[in-house]
Design a protein around this motif. Structure first.
Motif, short mmCIF file in Angstrom:
data_model
loop_
_atom_site.label_atom_id
_atom_site.label_comp_id
_atom_site.label_asym_id
_atom_site.label_seq_id
_atom_site.Cartn_x
_atom_site.Cartn_y
_atom_site.Cartn_z
N LEU A 15 0.00 6.00 -8.28
CA LEU A 15 -1.41 5.85 -7.92
C LEU A 15 -1.73 6.64 -6.66
O LEU A 15 -0.90 6.75 -5.76
N ASN A 16 -2.93 7.19 -6.62
CA ASN A 16 -3.42 7.82 -5.41
C ASN A 16 -3.33 6.83 -4.25
O ASN A 16 -3.58 5.64 -4.42
N ARG A 17 -2.96 7.31 -3.07
CA ARG A 17 -2.73 6.42 -1.93
C ARG A 17 -3.97 5.61 -1.58
O ARG A 17 -3.87 4.43 -1.22
N ASN A 18 -5.14 6.22 -1.64
CA ASN A 18 -6.37 5.48 -1.35
C ASN A 18 -6.56 4.32 -2.32
O ASN A 18 -6.91 3.21 -1.93
N ILE A 19 -6.35 4.61 -3.60
CA ILE A 19 -6.55 3.58 -4.62
C ILE A 19 -5.53 2.46 -4.46
O ILE A 19 -5.86 1.27 -4.54
N PHE A 20 -4.27 2.83 -4.20
CA PHE A 20 -3.23 1.83 -3.99
C PHE A 20 -3.55 0.95 -2.78
O PHE A 20 -3.46 -0.28 -2.85
N THR A 21 -3.97 1.57 -1.67
CA THR A 21 -4.24 0.82 -0.44
C THR A 21 -5.45 -0.08 -0.59
O THR A 21 -5.44 -1.23 -0.16
#
Length: 397
Positions: A15-21
């Motif tokens: 997952l993209n880091r923004n989406i994961f966070t």
């Protein structure tokens, strides 16, 4: 810019880091928030000594009062070309007021706090949805929102479970209860520091901002979609009100959060799959299927006369949420260009919020003064009307 691009390309569990966070942010916030929401029927009954209509009134007004902010937060985030600051302010405001519930002994006080909580939601939702949509590849938007909603609802499982454990073993200890919600909420705010703003496209004429007039510049199809979402939201009774049905099957107050947990488990288990399915077979089909499931769950709850049967239909209602929460949002991303999404998500969230306000207030009144069964069947009829409007919106060019 190179560091930023490298950061954005790195993935966590695919997952993209923004989406994961942002998934983690929603997980901890909903752990905190759903603890409170699942315990509201018990809190209203044991502390505030109030009935069904009061609960519906508080939930409904709180959901509706902040909805203008959902329009303008998205609009302003387009103008400033920044999203994260709105997300931070929104989550921080919601978390900051939670300890003050322990001092409230009246409906008015709880209403004021709940309104502030929902104002925080209004500030953060549209900018957050923009970051999720822009951080995703075009063919992964559905699963990205599906993951986010799954994390959101995973918190919704642990929150009610924690509420049940505390209410069961420490009855009446509301001060301790609300402090736990505050501490968990602080973790959600801390995760926002790991979210990076994203640069979105600008409009063809160079503008990055849209006013309220922008509503009329959207396509007829999208405007009809917003009307359909508003009607469908009017037919979606708040979960806090639906939990009142547990008292008619002989359950103790402490057991009420468990039914919220059943709903959340079902929602979480099917959310990611529903988002992924919408990417493969189409958003519209999954969306319609979800609302048909809602009508079925309403009929089942109206007829339920045992805890087992009621729990089954709370689980079925979780499938409804998984099929609609993420897909409704990804539908917006597929319907408007990037530079309009802040305003589009603001209008979308407002349509949901105003519909939820009417649903909570009117549904609570009908529930208390007529019957739970009539409230459920009326809500089902409203959902059917909303589906017809959605069908029309799909056929307007």
């Amino acid at each position: 810019m190179i560091c930023y691009t490298f950061y954005m390309r790195r993935k966590i569990f695919g997952l993209n880091r923004n989406i994961f966070t942002l998934g983690l942010t929603s997980f901890f916030n909903d752990f905190s928030n759903e603890m409170i929401l699942s315990a509201f029927p018990a809190f209203f009954t044991s502390v505030l000594k109030s009935g069904d209509a009061s609960l519906g009134l508080v939930v409904g007004i709180a959901d509706g009062a902040a909805n203008f902010l959902k329009i303008y937060s998205g609009n302003l985030s387009d103008k400033l070309h920044k999203r994260r600051i709105f997300i931070f302010i929104g989550y921080a405001l919601s978390v900051a007021i939670r300890p003050f519930y322990m001092f409230m002994g009246s409906i008015g006080g709880v209403l004021g706090l709940r309104v502030l909580d929902r104002i925080g939601k209004g500030v953060r939702e549209a900018p957050r949805d923009v970051i999720i949509s822009v951080s995703s590849k075009e063919d992964e938007i559905g699963r990205s929102f599906g993951y986010h909603r799954a994390m959101d609802t995973a918190g919704g499982i642990l929150g009610p479970l924690a509420a049940y454990i505390i209410l069961r073993n420490m009855p009446g200890q509301w001060g301790f209860f609300f402090m736990i919600t505050f501490i968990v909420g602080l973790i959600s705010v801390a995760t926002i520091f790991f979210v990076k703003d994203v640069v979105t496209a600008t409009s063809p004429n160079g503008r990055k901002v849209f006013s309220w007039k922008t509503f009329f510049s959207f396509s007829r199809s999208f405007k009809l979609y917003l009307i359909a979402i508003f009607i469908l939201s009017m037919g979606s009774l708040p979960t806090a009100v639906l939990l009142l049905k547990t008292t008619s099957v002989g359950l103790l107050i402490a057991s009420i959060p468990l039914f919220y947990m059943i709903y959340s488990i079902s929602y979480t288990a099917t959310s990611y799959g529903a988002g992924k399915l919408s990417d493969s077979i189409g958003i519209s089909r999954v969306l319609v299927f979800g609302y048909v499931i809602l009508i079925i769950s309403y009929v089942g709850m109206a007829l339920a006369n045992s805890p087992l049967t009621l729990g089954l239909f709370f689980a079925i209602m979780g499938v409804f949420s998984s099929c609609t929460d993420a897909t409704q949002r990804s539908y917006v991303a597929h319907s408007v260009p990037e530079y309009e999404r802040g305003t589009a998500y603001g209008l979308f969230n407002s349509a949901i919020g105003f519909g939820a306000m009417i649903s909570g207030i009117v549904g609570g009144i009908i529930w208390q003064h007529i019957s739970a069964e009539f409230a459920l069947l009326t809500a089902g009829a409203v959902v059917l009307i909303g589906l017809i409007v959605f069908w029309i919106s799909r056929r307007v060019k």
